[in-house]
Write a protein that holds these residues in place. Structure first.
Motif, short mmCIF file in Angstrom:
data_model
loop_
_atom_site.label_atom_id
_atom_site.label_comp_id
_atom_site.label_asym_id
_atom_site.label_seq_id
_atom_site.Cartn_x
_atom_site.Cartn_y
_atom_site.Cartn_z
N LEU A 82 -46.18 -31.58 28.12
CA LEU A 82 -44.94 -32.29 28.43
C LEU A 82 -45.15 -33.78 28.64
O LEU A 82 -44.21 -34.56 28.53
CB LEU A 82 -44.30 -31.70 29.69
CG LEU A 82 -43.72 -30.29 29.59
CD1 LEU A 82 -43.26 -29.81 30.97
CD2 LEU A 82 -42.55 -30.25 28.61
N GLY A 83 -46.36 -34.17 28.99
CA GLY A 83 -46.62 -35.56 29.36
C GLY A 83 -46.25 -35.85 30.79
O GLY A 83 -45.94 -36.99 31.16
N ALA A 84 -46.31 -34.82 31.65
CA ALA A 84 -46.01 -34.99 33.08
C ALA A 84 -47.30 -35.33 33.81
O ALA A 84 -47.78 -34.57 34.67
CB ALA A 84 -45.40 -33.70 33.62
N HIS A 85 -47.86 -36.47 33.48
CA HIS A 85 -49.25 -36.76 33.85
C HIS A 85 -49.47 -36.97 35.34
O HIS A 85 -50.59 -36.80 35.82
CB HIS A 85 -49.73 -37.98 33.05
CG HIS A 85 -49.66 -37.77 31.57
ND1 HIS A 85 -50.33 -36.75 30.93
CD2 HIS A 85 -48.98 -38.44 30.60
CE1 HIS A 85 -50.08 -36.81 29.63
NE2 HIS A 85 -49.26 -37.83 29.41
N ARG A 86 -48.43 -37.31 36.10
CA ARG A 86 -48.63 -37.55 37.53
C ARG A 86 -48.30 -36.30 38.36
O ARG A 86 -48.42 -36.33 39.58
CB ARG A 86 -47.76 -38.72 38.00
CG ARG A 86 -46.26 -38.51 37.76
CD ARG A 86 -45.48 -39.75 38.16
NE ARG A 86 -45.52 -39.98 39.58
CZ ARG A 86 -44.65 -39.48 40.46
NH1 ARG A 86 -43.66 -38.69 40.03
NH2 ARG A 86 -44.75 -39.74 41.73
N ALA A 87 -47.92 -35.21 37.70
CA ALA A 87 -47.45 -34.04 38.42
C ALA A 87 -48.60 -33.16 38.90
O ALA A 87 -49.63 -33.01 38.23
CB ALA A 87 -46.52 -33.21 37.54
#
Length: 344
Positions: free
Chosen positions: A116-121
């Motif tokens: 998803l590109g939710a890299h800070r999650a």
């Protein structure tokens, strides 16, 4: 084999969690391949009438062989995020509820987060409650949102049971389908919304299990030959647990929230079997129109089931601000639980 021990119960009472939150968006992914009851009769000693009368299921979906659970999660996440108007980079946590992860290691939630590109999650996997894992995932999300540094959580519930059921076993092959559903939870300024109460319970049973593949019975040529990596299910044990524990848990959560059953707008229940849903409604005295049903056309989709029902109501605009609703499910173990919430 079924082992019964003292029941373990956890519950939260009072006015709910102090920080309100709401559903900002939902999504769902259904594999395009449909397997009807008639198709199953070609390879199983069964009939369309037998399956329908005992399960209420007419058809179910099957995931393509080259895809995995994480692919369904990503496909469900995109419409949920779009509905919420949230970019993946804004997510604080991605929680995946599944007992059919892509592989034992690495984390399926991490695979989804990366795709998803939710890299800070933060990535979290909730697995061992099987069909009740989604309940635990939302409970975890609700508590994460109490932290001032966390404002947005993506919860995904997905299962690919076609990969762990014996296609020659009539007991399991007719029940299960593959699907994924997503819900985006965000902090809100609406007071009184979010989690009002919860009721969780467990009682050890091996009535539903996958015996091999863990540290007690590692994978080997012998376990594969014996079919020990397939799901085994004691249907009577499931019926007894589900029809007892679901009404008890829902009643307990409603009582602790100080909300009468007849004031709960919707009951989003684990879509295990239409007869189990019917028995639960009868025990609660709840009319059918307040319990969205997807099991008839999707089968038992594991942890995804109650979220497919939730998505059907949210996407139709039927769940309105101020409505009180419950999420309730039971899974292998046995583990069960109910969340009582108010929609913002």
């Amino acid at each position: 084999m079924t082992v019964a021990v003292d029941q373990t119960l956890f519950h939260q009472t009072g006015a709910g969690l102090s920080v309100p939150f709401s559903i900002a968006g939902t999504g769902m992914h259904l594999p395009p391949a449909v397997v009807t009851n008639q198709e199953l009769t070609r390879t199983l000693d069964t009939s369309d009438e037998w399956i329908t009368s005992r399960t209420g299921i007419r058809e179910r979906r099957r995931l393509a062989p080259h895809l995995a659970t994480s692919d369904m999660c990503v496909a469900a996440a995109h419409p949920a995020l779009e509905a919420a108007g949230i970019e993946p980079a804004r997510l604080d946590a991605v929680i995946v509820a599944t007992y059919t992860g892509d592989q034992p290691l690495v984390s399926t939630a991490l695979i989804v987060k990366d795709a998803l590109g939710a890299h800070r999650a933060l990535s979290l996997d909730v697995t061992q409650a099987a069909c009740a894992s989604g309940i635990q995932a939302v409970l975890i999300a609700a508590h994460l949102l109490q932290n001032p540094s966390i404002t947005t959580v993506l919860v995904l519930a997905a299962d690919c049971a076609s990969r762990i059921t014996d296609p020659a076993d009539r007991t399991t092959a007719v029940f299960f389908g593959d699907a994924a559903a997503a819900v985006v939870l965000t902090r809100t300024d609406t007071p009184g919304s979010g989690l009002l109460s919860y009721d969780l319970g467990s009682q050890l049973s091996y009535g539903v299990q996958i015996p091999a593949g863990g540290s007690r019975l590692p994978a080997s040529a012998a376990t594969v030959a014996a079919g020990d990596h397939y799901l085994s299910m004691d249907g009577r044990a499931v019926w007894n647990a589900a029809t007892t524990r679901l009404p008890e848990s829902i009643t307990g959560a409603a009582r602790r929230a100080d909300v009468p059953i007849d004031e709960i707008r919707y009951f989003f229940l684990h879509q295990a079997n239409l007869n189990i849903l019917t028995a639960t409604l009868a025990a609660l005295g709840v009319p059918r129109e307040r319990v969205p049903v997807t099991v008839d056309r999707l089968g038992n989709t594991g942890s995804a089931g109650l979220f497919t029902a939730l998505h059907s109501a949210v996407s139709a605009g039927s769940l309105l601000p101020g409505d009180t609703y419950v999420l309730s499910g039971i899974g292998a173990g046995f583990q069960w639980g109910t969340l009582c919430l108010r929609h913002a």
